[in-house]
Write an enzyme that holds these catalytic residues in place. Structure first.
Site, PDB file in Angstrom:
ATOM      1  N   ASP A  72      48.744  44.869  38.819  1.00  0.00           N
ATOM      2  CA  ASP A  72      49.220  43.446  38.607  1.00  0.00           C
ATOM      3  C   ASP A  72      50.780  43.554  38.238  1.00  0.00           C
ATOM      4  OD1 ASP A  72      47.880  40.676  36.994  1.00  0.00           O
ATOM      5  OD2 ASP A  72      50.006  41.182  37.590  1.00  0.00           O
ATOM      6  N   GLN A 103      47.924  42.413  42.275  1.00  0.00           N
ATOM      7  CA  GLN A 103      47.963  40.696  41.977  1.00  0.00           C
ATOM      8  C   GLN A 103      49.565  40.515  41.637  1.00  0.00           C
ATOM      9  OE1 GLN A 103      45.146  40.886  38.634  1.00  0.00           O
ATOM     10  NE2 GLN A 103      43.823  39.576  39.757  1.00  0.00           N
ATOM     11  N   GLU A 116      47.623  35.587  41.337  1.00  0.00           N
ATOM     12  CA  GLU A 116      47.160  35.445  39.944  1.00  0.00           C
ATOM     13  C   GLU A 116      48.265  34.808  39.111  1.00  0.00           C
ATOM     14  OE1 GLU A 116      46.055  38.511  37.366  1.00  0.00           O
ATOM     15  OE2 GLU A 116      44.147  37.453  36.877  1.00  0.00           O
ATOM     16  N   GLU A 144      42.524  47.743  35.200  1.00  0.00           N
ATOM     17  CA  GLU A 144      43.764  46.977  34.956  1.00  0.00           C
ATOM     18  C   GLU A 144      44.353  47.069  33.577  1.00  0.00           C
ATOM     19  OE1 GLU A 144      43.551  42.648  35.669  1.00  0.00           O
ATOM     20  OE2 GLU A 144      45.769  42.667  36.018  1.00  0.00           O
TER      21      GLU A 144
HETATM   22  O1  LIG Z   1      44.705  38.655  33.554  1.00  0.00           O
HETATM   23  C1  LIG Z   1      44.811  39.493  34.128  1.00  0.00           C
HETATM   24  O2  LIG Z   1      45.832  39.632  34.671  1.00  0.00           O
HETATM   25  C2  LIG Z   1      43.651  40.121  35.044  1.00  0.00           C
HETATM   26  O3  LIG Z   1      43.746  40.121  36.357  1.00  0.00           O
HETATM   27  C3  LIG Z   1      42.370  39.641  34.335  1.00  0.00           C
HETATM   28  O4  LIG Z   1      41.473  39.633  35.456  1.00  0.00           O
HETATM   29  C4  LIG Z   1      41.735  39.462  33.042  1.00  0.00           C
HETATM   30  O5  LIG Z   1      42.560  39.815  32.069  1.00  0.00           O
HETATM   31 MG   LIG Z   2      45.895  40.319  36.822  1.00  0.00          MG
END
Ligand SMILES: O=C(O)[C@H](O)C(=O)CO
Ligand SMILES: [Mg+2]
Length: 260
Positions: free
Chosen positions: A178, A204, A240, A143
């Site tokens: 994300d 996310q 998230e 990510e």
């Molecule tokens: O912060 C985020 O968006 C991530 O998904 C994570 O898991 C930790 O940085």
């Molecule tokens: Mg994330």
């Protein structure tokens, strides 16, 4: 139609962590994700999942020494033994929890001149993870994090992560897309989603700029959810986000999806 996972690290924080499984189930979620399971025995977490009929769909490898500014160690040269230990630990938890996805965290690059060395270290350690996870059908997710959330993290752009996935060249390694970070760094989310088709295995969501519920801000998530269907995405969508107020009061957006 997306399958939504409550993020228990950011949602339902009105109650202690172990009570959030019940809160998420009562709110209509069937799936959960959270950052790190390691404070608890896997059996205790699995019992919570089973008690409330929940499936865990994501967690992360350990973050390293957070108070020293670490946020993952798998990209840090010289920390290969720590990385492999964290990956082995994550595998044990993923098997015990029945969790199909693990986000292998890279780390912060203190000096941009060191980027190439950190990148190769991460490629090598992710291949280690991919090969260890493969027999269990567990995916490795990578990510990108926007600089305002995590300055100098190895990946800030989704396209950097896509390049890493292609260089790593393992069929169980994917992008963790994300949209909060993607909008902050890359933008043009339609083109990005098309470009990542088949290369991302978890999503996310959160509003931009405030990282709240997906019913406000500059991203039209109704459009994005239809776009995910259009590209044939059948994974989970992790919520998230930091609720504006009481978590349950912010779930009106979820009403249209929760019994699908
Ligand atoms: O912060 C985020 O968006 C991530 O998904 C994570 O898991 C930790 O940085
Ligand atoms: Mg994330």
């Amino acid at each position: 139609m997306p399958k939504f996972a409550a993020n228990l690290s950011m949602m339902f924080t009105e109650v202690p962590f172990l009570d959030r499984f019940e809160a998420a189930a009562k709110a209509g979620f069937k799936y959960v994700e959270y950052l790190f399971p390691y404070e608890y025995p896997a059996a205790e977490l699995k019992a919570k999942l089973d008690q409330y009929g929940l499936k865990q769909v994501l967690f992360n490898t350990a973050p390293g020494n957070v108070s020293a500014g670490e946020w993952g160690v798998s990209a840090i040269p010289g920390r290969e033994a720590d990385s492999h230990r964290d990956i082995d630990q994550a595998l044990e938890y993923a098997i015990a929890l029945g969790c199909p996805n693990v986000h292998v965290m890279a780390g912060v690059v203190p000096d941009p001149k060191e980027y190439a060395k950190y990148k190769q270290t991460f490629i090598d350690n992710v291949r280690y993870a991919a090969d260890k996870f493969k027999p269990y059908g567990i995916k490795v997710l990578l990510e990108a994090l926007s600089p305002q959330v995590k300055p100098n993290y190895l990946m800030s752009s989704q396209y950097q992560t896509l390049e890493l996935v292609e260089l790593i060249n393992r069929d169980n390694v994917f992008v963790q897309l994300d949209y909060f970070h993607a909008q902050n760094v890359d933008g043009n989310l339609s083109r990005l989603t098309d470009r990542l088709k088949g290369k991302f295995a978890h999503v996310q969501i959160a509003s931009v700029p405030d990282r709240h519920e997906p019913d406000e801000g500059e991203i039209n998530y109704t459009y994005i959810f239809n776009k995910l269907d259009e590209v044939g995405y059948d994974g989970w969508v992790g919520c998230e986000y930091n609720p504006r107020g009481k978590t349950e009061d912010g779930l009106v957006w979820f009403e249209a999806y929760k019994n699908k």
